[in-house]
Design a protein around this motif. Structure first.
Motif, PDB file in Angstrom:
ATOM      1  N   CYS A 166       0.646  -1.165  -0.265  1.00 39.97           N
ATOM      2  CA  CYS A 166       0.100   0.019   0.520  1.00 39.97           C
ATOM      3  C   CYS A 166       1.072   1.626  -0.078  1.00 39.97           C
ATOM      4  O   CYS A 166       1.702   1.189   0.648  1.00 39.97           O
ATOM      5  CB  CYS A 166      -0.414  -0.084   1.000  1.00 39.97           C
ATOM      6  SG  CYS A 166      -1.852   1.470   1.256  1.00 39.97           S
ATOM      7  N   HIS A 193       0.553   3.805   1.504  1.00 35.13           N
ATOM      8  CA  HIS A 193       0.271   4.843   2.493  1.00 35.13           C
ATOM      9  C   HIS A 193       1.321   4.342   3.654  1.00 35.13           C
ATOM     10  O   HIS A 193       2.182   5.547   3.985  1.00 35.13           O
ATOM     11  CB  HIS A 193      -1.107   4.270   3.390  1.00 35.13           C
ATOM     12  CG  HIS A 193      -1.441   5.455   4.658  1.00 35.13           C
ATOM     13  ND1 HIS A 193      -2.152   4.601   5.773  1.00 35.13           N
ATOM     14  CD2 HIS A 193      -1.059   6.376   4.624  1.00 35.13           C
ATOM     15  CE1 HIS A 193      -1.765   6.012   7.051  1.00 35.13           C
ATOM     16  NE2 HIS A 193      -1.283   6.658   6.536  1.00 35.13           N
ATOM     17  N   LEU A 194       1.612   3.268   4.594  1.00 29.95           N
ATOM     18  CA  LEU A 194       2.400   3.265   4.750  1.00 29.95           C
ATOM     19  C   LEU A 194       3.045   2.121   4.813  1.00 29.95           C
ATOM     20  O   LEU A 194       3.808   0.674   4.978  1.00 29.95           O
ATOM     21  CB  LEU A 194       2.112   2.968   6.433  1.00 29.95           C
ATOM     22  CG  LEU A 194       1.563   3.999   6.637  1.00 29.95           C
ATOM     23  CD1 LEU A 194       1.370   4.176   8.651  1.00 29.95           C
ATOM     24  CD2 LEU A 194       3.046   5.379   6.802  1.00 29.95           C
ATOM     25  N   CYS A 236       1.513  -1.203   3.837  1.00 32.27           N
ATOM     26  CA  CYS A 236       1.085  -2.685   4.439  1.00 32.27           C
ATOM     27  C   CYS A 236       0.854  -3.226   2.994  1.00 32.27           C
ATOM     28  O   CYS A 236       0.718  -2.902   2.298  1.00 32.27           O
ATOM     29  CB  CYS A 236      -0.223  -3.045   5.232  1.00 32.27           C
ATOM     30  SG  CYS A 236      -0.486  -2.100   6.515  1.00 32.27           S
ATOM     31  N   CYS A 255      -7.021  -2.693   1.123  1.00 23.31           N
ATOM     32  CA  CYS A 255      -5.288  -1.818   2.514  1.00 23.31           C
ATOM     33  C   CYS A 255      -5.932  -2.572   4.350  1.00 23.31           C
ATOM     34  O   CYS A 255      -7.073  -1.865   4.306  1.00 23.31           O
ATOM     35  CB  CYS A 255      -4.575  -1.086   2.621  1.00 23.31           C
ATOM     36  SG  CYS A 255      -2.937  -1.205   3.645  1.00 23.31           S
ATOM     37  N   HIS A 261      -5.488   0.375   7.300  1.00 16.42           N
ATOM     38  CA  HIS A 261      -6.218   1.953   7.749  1.00 16.42           C
ATOM     39  C   HIS A 261      -7.299   2.180   6.828  1.00 16.42           C
ATOM     40  O   HIS A 261      -7.757   3.184   6.089  1.00 16.42           O
ATOM     41  CB  HIS A 261      -4.956   2.805   7.691  1.00 16.42           C
ATOM     42  CG  HIS A 261      -3.759   3.267   7.881  1.00 16.42           C
ATOM     43  ND1 HIS A 261      -2.683   3.118   7.865  1.00 16.42           N
ATOM     44  CD2 HIS A 261      -3.700   2.945   9.809  1.00 16.42           C
ATOM     45  CE1 HIS A 261      -1.308   2.555   9.320  1.00 16.42           C
ATOM     46  NE2 HIS A 261      -2.583   2.289   9.715  1.00 16.42           N
ATOM     47  N   SER A 313      -7.535   1.924   3.020  1.00 11.45           N
ATOM     48  CA  SER A 313      -7.316   2.678   1.372  1.00 11.45           C
ATOM     49  C   SER A 313      -7.706   1.688   0.519  1.00 11.45           C
ATOM     50  O   SER A 313      -7.762   0.248   0.147  1.00 11.45           O
ATOM     51  CB  SER A 313      -5.716   3.206   1.657  1.00 11.45           C
ATOM     52  OG  SER A 313      -5.085   3.971   1.641  1.00 11.45           O
TER      53      SER A 313
HETATM   54  S1  FES Z   1      -0.689   1.407   5.522  1.00 14.71           S
HETATM   55 FE1  FES Z   1      -2.915   1.149   3.850  1.00 14.71          FE
HETATM   56  S2  FES Z   1      -3.837   2.606   4.341  1.00 14.71           S
HETATM   57 FE2  FES Z   1      -2.588   2.381   5.435  1.00 14.71          FE
END
Ligand code: FES
Length: 173
Positions: free
Chosen positions: A110, A112-113, A115, A128, A131, A133
């Motif tokens: 992902c 974002h961070l 995952c 994801c 969080h 996404s």
């Molecule tokens: S790591 Fe995927 S939404 Fe935060």
């Protein structure tokens, strides 16, 4: 009197020898402790194995047209201490005839961070679990907090074999 002087001289000499050896030893240890990371930093790139190589991930016929499958791929960096981190994964899709490429390979991370995203064939979305996404089937962001589309690896078909170009996935921010 001369006996006393000799004894004192020997004591002073042994103290000097001890201090010299002590300073030499501490200096040597400090050189190794502070010097080794610098040497490793300078020489590391020369010893590092390339990670952007084409890897065979299977036969074309392993996929149905339109199917998206989870594929484990290994980085070529085979250092023994790397353990399971030598492995990563990709969601690989066999595209419909007439598409620009026969296969599309998405990084599982992902944006974002980082995952690993999951593929849902119905409703054709990547989700994801961390969080929330959501990504469309082509990797574009459908819902945040992810800021960017899923990273794509290059793919190619040679004969009946599918290849994916492993490379470092860019940082998310
Ligand atoms: S790591 Fe995927 S939404 Fe935060």
């Amino acid at each position: 009197m001369s006996h006393i002087d000799l004894s004192l001289g020997r004591k002073m000499m042994s103290r000097e020898v001890f201090m010299g050896a002590f300073i030499f030893g501490v200096g040597g240890i400090a050189t190794v402790v502070f010097g080794a990371p610098i040497v490793a930093y300078v020489l590391g790139p020369l010893l590092k194995q390339p990670t952007d190589v084409w890897r065979d991930i299977g036969a074309v016929s392993d996929w149905k047209v339109g199917e998206t499958r989870h594929v484990i791929i290994e980085y070529p960096d085979q250092r023994s201490w790397a353990g399971p981190t030598r492995e990563t994964a990709s969601w690989v899709r066999r595209n419909e005839p007439g598409s620009v490429t026969q296969f599309t390979a998405f990084a599982v991370y992902c944006t974002h961070l980082g995952c690993p995203v999951q593929w849902l064939p119905i409703p054709t979305l990547f989700i994801c679990p961390c969080h929330g996404s959501v990504f469309y089937g082509d990797g574009r962001v459908a819902g945040g907090p992810a800021p960017k589309p899923l990273f794509r690896y290059l793919t190619k078909v040679v004969g009946n074999r599918v290849f994916i170009k492993t490379e470092a996935v860019p940082l998310t921010t």
